[in-house]
Design a protein around this motif. Structure first.
Motif, PDB file in Angstrom:
ATOM      1  N   PRO A 187      -0.754   7.699  -3.607  1.00  0.00           N
ATOM      2  CA  PRO A 187      -1.211   7.556  -4.996  1.00  0.00           C
ATOM      3  C   PRO A 187      -0.353   8.290  -6.019  1.00  0.00           C
ATOM      4  O   PRO A 187      -0.720   8.316  -7.193  1.00  0.00           O
ATOM      5  CB  PRO A 187      -2.626   8.147  -4.948  1.00  0.00           C
ATOM      6  CG  PRO A 187      -2.599   9.103  -3.821  1.00  0.00           C
ATOM      7  CD  PRO A 187      -1.610   8.600  -2.820  1.00  0.00           C
ATOM      8  N   ASP A 188       0.772   8.865  -5.600  1.00  0.00           N
ATOM      9  CA  ASP A 188       1.641   9.524  -6.568  1.00  0.00           C
ATOM     10  C   ASP A 188       2.729   8.585  -7.078  1.00  0.00           C
ATOM     11  O   ASP A 188       3.565   8.982  -7.895  1.00  0.00           O
ATOM     12  CB  ASP A 188       2.284  10.771  -5.935  1.00  0.00           C
ATOM     13  CG  ASP A 188       1.223  11.729  -5.420  1.00  0.00           C
ATOM     14  OD1 ASP A 188       0.175  11.858  -6.083  1.00  0.00           O
ATOM     15  OD2 ASP A 188       1.425  12.343  -4.356  1.00  0.00           O
ATOM     16  N   LYS A 189       2.715   7.385  -6.618  1.00  0.00           N
ATOM     17  CA  LYS A 189       3.724   6.395  -7.014  1.00  0.00           C
ATOM     18  C   LYS A 189       3.451   5.947  -8.446  1.00  0.00           C
ATOM     19  O   LYS A 189       2.317   5.673  -8.813  1.00  0.00           O
ATOM     20  CB  LYS A 189       3.645   5.211  -6.054  1.00  0.00           C
ATOM     21  CG  LYS A 189       4.752   4.196  -6.233  1.00  0.00           C
ATOM     22  CD  LYS A 189       4.715   3.159  -5.103  1.00  0.00           C
ATOM     23  CE  LYS A 189       5.761   2.074  -5.322  1.00  0.00           C
ATOM     24  NZ  LYS A 189       7.135   2.613  -5.409  1.00  0.00           N
ATOM     25  N   ALA A 190       4.510   5.812  -9.225  1.00  0.00           N
ATOM     26  CA  ALA A 190       4.331   5.524 -10.658  1.00  0.00           C
ATOM     27  C   ALA A 190       4.284   4.029 -10.973  1.00  0.00           C
ATOM     28  O   ALA A 190       3.670   3.615 -11.954  1.00  0.00           O
ATOM     29  CB  ALA A 190       5.460   6.178 -11.457  1.00  0.00           C
ATOM     30  N   ASP A 191       4.923   3.196 -10.156  1.00  0.00           N
ATOM     31  CA  ASP A 191       4.988   1.768 -10.491  1.00  0.00           C
ATOM     32  C   ASP A 191       4.194   0.920  -9.512  1.00  0.00           C
ATOM     33  O   ASP A 191       4.039   1.251  -8.343  1.00  0.00           O
ATOM     34  CB  ASP A 191       6.445   1.298 -10.528  1.00  0.00           C
ATOM     35  CG  ASP A 191       7.173   1.615  -9.229  1.00  0.00           C
ATOM     36  OD1 ASP A 191       6.947   2.728  -8.681  1.00  0.00           O
ATOM     37  OD2 ASP A 191       7.929   0.773  -8.732  1.00  0.00           O
ATOM     38  N   VAL A 214      -2.291  -1.346  -3.478  1.00  0.00           N
ATOM     39  CA  VAL A 214      -3.283  -0.350  -3.098  1.00  0.00           C
ATOM     40  C   VAL A 214      -2.631   1.032  -3.183  1.00  0.00           C
ATOM     41  O   VAL A 214      -1.485   1.198  -2.787  1.00  0.00           O
ATOM     42  CB  VAL A 214      -3.790  -0.623  -1.659  1.00  0.00           C
ATOM     43  CG1 VAL A 214      -4.698   0.493  -1.163  1.00  0.00           C
ATOM     44  CG2 VAL A 214      -4.501  -1.968  -1.594  1.00  0.00           C
ATOM     45  N   ARG A 215      -3.366   2.012  -3.716  1.00  0.00           N
ATOM     46  CA  ARG A 215      -2.854   3.395  -3.785  1.00  0.00           C
ATOM     47  C   ARG A 215      -3.855   4.295  -3.096  1.00  0.00           C
ATOM     48  O   ARG A 215      -4.985   4.451  -3.582  1.00  0.00           O
ATOM     49  CB  ARG A 215      -2.669   3.813  -5.256  1.00  0.00           C
ATOM     50  CG  ARG A 215      -1.617   2.998  -6.008  1.00  0.00           C
ATOM     51  CD  ARG A 215      -0.210   3.268  -5.489  1.00  0.00           C
ATOM     52  NE  ARG A 215       0.795   2.355  -6.056  1.00  0.00           N
ATOM     53  CZ  ARG A 215       1.215   1.251  -5.442  1.00  0.00           C
ATOM     54  NH1 ARG A 215       0.725   0.897  -4.275  1.00  0.00           N
ATOM     55  NH2 ARG A 215       2.145   0.500  -5.999  1.00  0.00           N
ATOM     56  N   LEU A 216      -3.452   4.851  -1.949  1.00  0.00           N
ATOM     57  CA  LEU A 216      -4.412   5.558  -1.111  1.00  0.00           C
ATOM     58  C   LEU A 216      -3.804   6.859  -0.606  1.00  0.00           C
ATOM     59  O   LEU A 216      -2.733   6.867  -0.010  1.00  0.00           O
ATOM     60  CB  LEU A 216      -4.777   4.659   0.082  1.00  0.00           C
ATOM     61  CG  LEU A 216      -6.159   4.773   0.695  1.00  0.00           C
ATOM     62  CD1 LEU A 216      -7.198   4.135  -0.233  1.00  0.00           C
ATOM     63  CD2 LEU A 216      -6.204   4.053   2.033  1.00  0.00           C
ATOM     64  N   ARG A 217      -4.506   7.972  -0.817  1.00  0.00           N
ATOM     65  CA  ARG A 217      -4.053   9.254  -0.264  1.00  0.00           C
ATOM     66  C   ARG A 217      -3.935   9.134   1.252  1.00  0.00           C
ATOM     67  O   ARG A 217      -4.787   8.532   1.900  1.00  0.00           O
ATOM     68  CB  ARG A 217      -5.061  10.360  -0.615  1.00  0.00           C
ATOM     69  CG  ARG A 217      -4.650  11.729  -0.116  1.00  0.00           C
ATOM     70  CD  ARG A 217      -3.408  12.287  -0.770  1.00  0.00           C
ATOM     71  NE  ARG A 217      -3.678  12.696  -2.148  1.00  0.00           N
ATOM     72  CZ  ARG A 217      -2.763  12.674  -3.111  1.00  0.00           C
ATOM     73  NH1 ARG A 217      -1.522  12.275  -2.878  1.00  0.00           N
ATOM     74  NH2 ARG A 217      -3.084  13.038  -4.340  1.00  0.00           N
ATOM     75  N   GLY A 218      -2.869   9.695   1.794  1.00  0.00           N
ATOM     76  CA  GLY A 218      -2.647   9.661   3.236  1.00  0.00           C
ATOM     77  C   GLY A 218      -1.567   8.672   3.622  1.00  0.00           C
ATOM     78  O   GLY A 218      -0.896   8.832   4.640  1.00  0.00           O
ATOM     79  N   LEU A 219      -1.384   7.645   2.790  1.00  0.00           N
ATOM     80  CA  LEU A 219      -0.386   6.618   3.078  1.00  0.00           C
ATOM     81  C   LEU A 219       1.017   7.039   2.632  1.00  0.00           C
ATOM     82  O   LEU A 219       1.168   7.958   1.832  1.00  0.00           O
ATOM     83  CB  LEU A 219      -0.759   5.315   2.375  1.00  0.00           C
ATOM     84  CG  LEU A 219      -2.024   4.630   2.890  1.00  0.00           C
ATOM     85  CD1 LEU A 219      -2.226   3.308   2.170  1.00  0.00           C
ATOM     86  CD2 LEU A 219      -1.910   4.388   4.397  1.00  0.00           C
ATOM     87  N   LEU A 254       0.855  -1.194   0.000  1.00  0.00           N
ATOM     88  CA  LEU A 254       0.000   0.000   0.000  1.00  0.00           C
ATOM     89  C   LEU A 254       0.885   1.236   0.000  1.00  0.00           C
ATOM     90  O   LEU A 254       1.770   1.369   0.848  1.00  0.00           O
ATOM     91  CB  LEU A 254      -0.904   0.017   1.233  1.00  0.00           C
ATOM     92  CG  LEU A 254      -1.630  -1.296   1.592  1.00  0.00           C
ATOM     93  CD1 LEU A 254      -0.856  -2.120   2.612  1.00  0.00           C
ATOM     94  CD2 LEU A 254      -3.027  -1.009   2.117  1.00  0.00           C
TER      95      LEU A 254
END
Lengths: 257, 257, 257, 257
Positions: free
Chosen positions: A138-142, A191-196, A135
């Motif tokens: 959400p700015d991660k590209a891969d 999982v891509r979640l704002r805040g993480l 997790l």
């Protein structure tokens, strides 16, 4: 009076480098003797009397930096990526001619993350099923993350070595993507979640039980204990070590009595 | 002395039915007056004096069973699937002619699961990101689970109604399946692990915070409190109710003072 | 062209206040018309034309600030503590004479935390057992946290209102403290761990199932969406509202069909 | 054709014993040659030709059973409690005279639980903070659980050996019990929740990161893989081994390359 260990940091103006400068400065047993940016000459390492060089630079520079250190009898602790098999070979040849010099190349300095991966690999052979959930912000590209891919590979290797069959899965009817990606046969879910920030769970299951190994990385500060451990231990590990787990005591004292 | 509520169970030889028979038997305020299998005549419901009929049979039988109950002025609590839009319409027409009779059709009787789905739908509009992870035993044939699909649909509907944009996702480079399946735009990940039963996590994220709503179903026993709640409440809910949440008080008393 | 809502921030030099200034500045529908520190005169609020005043000051100043705002027909959104029953009463009297003016006093602006507490209170009556685990950084002076105490009180109140007995507990033999603290009969456990910020889990259990509601606060940024929601909604809520949940839509649209 | 390993189960009418009988029966490489209850004579072990004896009896009987097995050159796998230091000493003396015979005494056969404890002990020295949360069904009489106490002791021992100071804790103001029980200085929290079986989380924290090791035991079935591993491995471990972890490969193959 104990003598302080003289340490130099390369890439001192980068984010990781700046953290390392602060961490070395704050450590009572270490002395920061040089903090170099990309335009500073490497000769300073010698004149400053560094015993351990911390390389947190860029893939283009790291191989030359480490070669310089080894040639001058300094140990190196390296967090920079870009170490191809060919580069590693050349470094090993160099180290063969410099007895007693140690180099640690660690793709990951977060102790908790390194331990989590090692534990997952150890446990993998003892369970019927293994899956990985990673997790991230959400700015991660891969996707999946590099750590998750590495963990899955080690899990798969450990299961293969112990002749453990693939995890059971009766899925016949699925929405595309529901069962995640497969890395060497191990399902990995991203999982891509704002805040993480950066988090990973390895789930291992057998009849009647589950083992979960979770690592949360909240902050870059989490890398510093690993960097310090590397600095303090590199002299006791001559030659090349890849992975911080090579410096960790992963064998418990035994839980029996 | 309080009068006991006379209850009949249809499908009493099935697994769910047998549990319901035990649960009704054990409840101090209920009286089990009939426990019928598929070959038993429905007339018994009348002769036994049932006030509430619990239908845990098969899709082929449930519509007729419920119609029989309604025609004889008995309330019905239904856990059987197979209720198409057409069947529901016909049932509503029937109920229009039977003032005061209530029918509850509940695809899910686990109170915790129903609450978890309702909470996820309520919270969905207040967060930037939402993803769902469902975890089940590896003998399950479909992925994602029906509950996860339903939850994703309700989450998507709530976000659309509040004009919340899709969750951010900068993934450019991914292994096939890593980011899960999409149900109405909501990412859903399905884990299959030996040892598990049925579990679901809804993860909601915004800058600096995460809300997680998790439900674990360990055992079929988890359905019985919901069945009993349905039996006890159906008389107070004339007409047709679909979903156990229609019987729950989802509005807190207010947390202010 | 939509008109911007003119907002003033009091306590603009404090940590929360500075965040609020940034958040209002960044919001496309709001205009920051004043950002006052403790020595700035309140008259500026009038001359700047503020419609909503955000009070993030200190317990000593907040009552006078809010009174000034109400007397001048401005709405107020208050994050400062120190609102005793007596102060609230006086404020309500003042608001009675100022039809259409709204005041929100919110001890907690993290939407996720407010929702988590509301959900826990809603679910509490439907489960046999409830316990709370709160986890914080180890520099925190009090245990349990204020949020955990508040959650336990609301859980206890909801269970009492529904005549739910205390959770079962057969413990006969325990190490002092093992079963946690009791807040209105609800067990609360406080973990203090380096690396953490502020986290809370409410665990609800019944035969065969568990519902877990977890909130993670990683960063002060988590308060800003709640502050903005308060600013945007306060005009639609004349009179006094205590608790951000008074502004939230906690009733789902229904999950049935 | 591979020869089957002849196995006898003592305590075959108990719950654990009956499970073991089923598990041995179902294993393709094992042959169940005897399944004895408390009144059956031990001579049967010899006449049946058992090579491995599984003891799942009662504290009063286990020492004599194991002595009988060792005296007749059979290996023993023991799940019964009641092995005092004195009994263990006497058993070791007996084993000294029976070269090649192995005995495994395991207080816990759940592989996941044994691994979780070992991992926690390994990781404990690398983190600033460690706390334990154990969660069980509410019919349990003692708190904390034996496994949690054992884990805390091993964690404390590992930290002491590495000169790690106690975890930081600034709590000044606490409700009685909030910070849990202390076992050798490690905080342990006991949750009792209807619906649960036996679960444990070890939380380890350092600046910017957290490592969590969680084990869930859903069912007695979880003990059987460990019992089978013991049966298959005992011949390769002559002498006395206490703790199933003595049979596990806890050293990963290295994660480096």
């Amino acid at each position: 009076m104990t003598e302080l260990l003289p340490v130099a940091v390369l890439g001192a103006r980068g984010r990781m480098g700046a953290e390392a400068v602060r961490a070395v400065d704050a450590a009572a047993d270490l002395e920061l003797v040089a903090a170099l940016g990309s335009s500073d000459p490497l000769d300073t390492l010698v004149s400053a009397g560094a015993r351990v060089v911390v390389d947190l630079t860029v893939p283009e520079a790291t191989a030359d930096n480490v070669a310089y250190a080894v040639e001058h009898g300094m140990h190196a602790v390296v967090g920079t990526t870009g170490w191809t098999a060919e580069r590693l070979e050349r470094l090993e040849a160099l180290l063969a001619g410099s007895a007693g010099t140690g180099v640690l190349i660690a793709p990951n300095f977060a102790l908790g993350s390194v331990l989590a991966t090692a534990f997952a690999a150890t446990a993998a052979r003892y369970f019927e099923s293994v899956e990985i959930i990673e997790l991230h912000h959400p700015d991660k590209a891969d996707a999946p993350s590099g750590t998750a891919v590495r963990t899955a590979q080690l899990v798969a290797r450990a299961r293969a070595a112990a002749d453990v069959p693939a995890g059971p899965d009766a899925t016949r009817d699925q929405l595309d993507g529901a069962r995640g990606a497969r890395v060497d046969g191990v399902p990995v879910h991203s999982v891509r979640l704002r805040g993480l920030t950066a988090h990973q769970e390895v789930l291992l299951g057998s009849p009647g039980e589950q083992l979960t190994i979770r690592h949360d990385s909240f902050d870059r500060a989490s890398f510093m204990p690993g960097v310090l451990l590397g600095i303090r231990s590199v002299a006791q590990h001559p030659g090349l070590t890849v992975g911080l787990d090579g410096y960790l005591d992963l064998q418990t004292g035994g839980t029996g009595r």
